[in-house]
Design a protein around this motif. Structure first.
Motif, PDB file in Angstrom:
ATOM      1  N   GLU A  97      -8.884   5.228   4.981  1.00  0.00           N
ATOM      2  CA  GLU A  97      -7.431   5.330   4.342  1.00  0.00           C
ATOM      3  C   GLU A  97      -7.492   6.541   3.221  1.00  0.00           C
ATOM      4  N   PHE A  98      -6.313   7.283   3.033  1.00  0.00           N
ATOM      5  CA  PHE A  98      -6.249   8.437   2.316  1.00  0.00           C
ATOM      6  C   PHE A  98      -4.742   8.394   1.729  1.00  0.00           C
ATOM      7  N   ILE A  99      -4.700   9.231   0.618  1.00  0.00           N
ATOM      8  CA  ILE A  99      -3.534   9.657  -0.146  1.00  0.00           C
ATOM      9  C   ILE A  99      -3.504  11.088  -0.252  1.00  0.00           C
ATOM     10  N   ALA A 150     -14.425   7.225  -4.259  1.00  0.00           N
ATOM     11  CA  ALA A 150     -12.835   8.074  -4.159  1.00  0.00           C
ATOM     12  C   ALA A 150     -13.485   9.383  -4.065  1.00  0.00           C
ATOM     13  N   GLU A 151     -13.566   9.810  -2.824  1.00  0.00           N
ATOM     14  CA  GLU A 151     -13.763  11.064  -2.141  1.00  0.00           C
ATOM     15  C   GLU A 151     -12.392  11.924  -2.205  1.00  0.00           C
ATOM     16  N   SER A 201       3.077   4.085   5.649  1.00  0.00           N
ATOM     17  CA  SER A 201       2.708   2.798   6.243  1.00  0.00           C
ATOM     18  C   SER A 201       1.837   2.879   7.432  1.00  0.00           C
ATOM     19  N   SER A 202       1.770   3.921   8.196  1.00  0.00           N
ATOM     20  CA  SER A 202       0.776   3.991   9.081  1.00  0.00           C
ATOM     21  C   SER A 202      -0.629   4.244   8.768  1.00  0.00           C
ATOM     22  N   ARG A 203      -0.903   4.486   7.574  1.00  0.00           N
ATOM     23  CA  ARG A 203      -2.374   4.599   7.018  1.00  0.00           C
ATOM     24  C   ARG A 203      -2.486   3.355   6.570  1.00  0.00           C
ATOM     25  N   SER A 204      -1.894   2.457   6.451  1.00  0.00           N
ATOM     26  CA  SER A 204      -2.261   1.204   5.540  1.00  0.00           C
ATOM     27  C   SER A 204      -3.298   0.386   6.682  1.00  0.00           C
ATOM     28  N   HIS A 205      -4.454  -0.267   5.788  1.00  0.00           N
ATOM     29  CA  HIS A 205      -5.315  -1.057   6.482  1.00  0.00           C
ATOM     30  C   HIS A 205      -6.004  -0.201   7.631  1.00  0.00           C
ATOM     31  N   THR A 206      -6.025   1.018   7.581  1.00  0.00           N
ATOM     32  CA  THR A 206      -7.000   1.677   8.714  1.00  0.00           C
ATOM     33  C   THR A 206      -8.285   2.110   7.814  1.00  0.00           C
ATOM     34  N   ALA A 207      -9.139   2.605   8.901  1.00  0.00           N
ATOM     35  CA  ALA A 207     -10.380   3.083   8.265  1.00  0.00           C
ATOM     36  C   ALA A 207     -10.050   4.532   7.810  1.00  0.00           C
ATOM     37  N   ILE A 242      -7.459  12.208  -1.352  1.00  0.00           N
ATOM     38  CA  ILE A 242      -8.383  11.383  -1.770  1.00  0.00           C
ATOM     39  C   ILE A 242      -8.327  10.413  -1.011  1.00  0.00           C
ATOM     40  N   TYR A 243      -9.474  10.005  -0.466  1.00  0.00           N
ATOM     41  CA  TYR A 243      -9.969   8.907   0.348  1.00  0.00           C
ATOM     42  C   TYR A 243     -10.356   7.608  -0.350  1.00  0.00           C
ATOM     43  N   GLY A 244     -10.312   6.433   0.250  1.00  0.00           N
ATOM     44  CA  GLY A 244     -10.606   5.211  -0.611  1.00  0.00           C
ATOM     45  C   GLY A 244      -9.846   4.106  -0.224  1.00  0.00           C
ATOM     46  N   LEU A 245     -10.246   2.882  -0.304  1.00  0.00           N
ATOM     47  CA  LEU A 245      -9.724   1.623   0.033  1.00  0.00           C
ATOM     48  C   LEU A 245      -8.479   1.476  -1.192  1.00  0.00           C
ATOM     49  N   GLY A 246      -7.337   1.238  -0.186  1.00  0.00           N
ATOM     50  CA  GLY A 246      -6.363   1.105  -1.372  1.00  0.00           C
ATOM     51  C   GLY A 246      -5.434   2.285  -1.934  1.00  0.00           C
ATOM     52  N   SER A 247      -6.065   3.403  -1.585  1.00  0.00           N
ATOM     53  CA  SER A 247      -5.475   4.702  -2.005  1.00  0.00           C
ATOM     54  C   SER A 247      -4.028   4.879  -1.736  1.00  0.00           C
TER      55      SER A 247
END
Length: 343
Positions: free
Chosen positions: A320-322, A78-79, A312-318, A85-90
């Protein structure tokens, strides 16, 4: 909220492999003074264990897809860079998970005209049967479900359903050089043409028409043999007005091929725009829309609305961030949507 999210990002939780994340969350909730209940890799906590009040279910999912090949960062690290915050599932679905938990804390700290349940589900990304459906028999009657998914904190008041049909048309084999046999491909074309052109009468204001698309076809063994069987696949997206069983009944009236649904579980969802939570959301300036993506709404046999931080457009993308500001806004809006809400 951000500390919890960062820890979750570091724990791989692919669909059907959520045990480590579920173990962590169970321990975390206990340490925070809650009494979590668990079935398989699904957890829930309640504001009141016995109540004759209406019940509201908050739900987020703990599983993720596998990281896309284009990641330039470690998906499990989680960077944080400024507000991001970047990371898978964020984004999908960690932001909803932590925002909903914070909202639950605030809402449960004062009397409410309902029993509130906060739930964490497995297998959402694959539509598995050991996810939210596994806990529903244990938590009693639900009057309203709030499904946390990245919607920009706008209200998805409708969601498309999903059903896949495996279809087979039958003929009679013969030599292609002679006037023999009954070509199963031609028979299939008659039904394929119906799937392509049929218009369902009821159209959703938010999700439009029921959409049926033939997406695969297979027939024939060699060039000089009239095929006696043609198999094809139909992808069907309900509009929330028709259930999958309703759609099947209509199909039965019009096609001659044999067909079998792979599942009828994932129905479309719809909530009346006059419902108290929608009215509350509109008063807060939230927008409404129809969602093309399926979620745990599709397997909930009660009224639901979908809303959560992120996009939603960020989901499943390389990569991924929040945004941290989105998480904070999410918790605040969940609280304002539900505080004192009368069903």
């Amino acid at each position: 909220m951000t500390d919890l999210l960062k820890k979750l990002i570091s724990i791989p939780a692919f669909s059907r492999e959520e045990k480590e994340a579920a173990d962590f969350l169970e321990t975390y909730l206990k340490a925070e003074g809650f009494a979590p209940k668990r079935v398989l890799n699904n957890l829930w906590i309640e504001s009141e264990t016995e109540s004759d009040k209406p019940s509201i279910l908050l739900n987020a999912h703990i599983d993720t897809v596998k990281p896309a090949s284009g990641y330039t960062r470690d998906p499990f690290c989680a960077e944080q860079e400024g507000d991001i915050i970047y990371g898978l599932g964020s984004n999908d679905d960690g932001a909803s998970l932590v925002s909903m938990l914070e909202a639950f804390r605030r809402l449960a700290s004062k009397p409410q005209p309902y029993r509130l349940i906060y739930s964490l589900a497995a297998q959402e990304e694959v539509g598995g049967t050991e996810g939210i459906e596994a806990i529903l028999p244990h938590i009693g009657h639900i009057d309203l479900g709030v499904i946390g998914e990245p919607t920009g904190m706008n209200m998805a008041v409708a969601e498309k359903g999903l059903m896949v049909l495996d279809c087979s048309a039958y003929g009679k084999s013969g030599h292609a050089a002679r006037n023999e046999g009954i070509n199963a491909i031609y028979k299939a074309f008659e039904d394929i043409d119906w799937f392509r052109n049929y218009k369902f009468e009821k159209v959703s204001e938010f999700c439009g028409e029921v959409k049926m698309s033939v997406t695969q076809i297979n027939a024939g063994s060699q060039h000089n043999v009239v095929p006696d069987r043609c198999d094809f696949v139909v992808d069907i997206r309900g509009n929330g007005i028709y259930s999958n069983l309703d759609i099947l009944d209509i199909i039965k009236e019009h096609v001659s091929c044999e067909f079998k649904p792979r599942s009828t579980r994932h129905n479309g969802a719809w909530i009346d725009t006059g419902h108290p939570i929608v009215r509350r959301g509109l008063s807060l300036g939230l927008g409404t829309f129809g969602s093309p993506t399926t979620s745990n709404q599709s397997v909930c046999p009660f009224t639901t609305i979908k809303i959560g931080p992120g996009e939603s457009s960020r989901s499943h993308t390389a990569d991924e961030f929040i945004k941290i500001s989105e998480i904070e806004q999410g918790a605040d809006i969940y609280f304002r949507l539900l505080d004192g809400l009368t069903l």
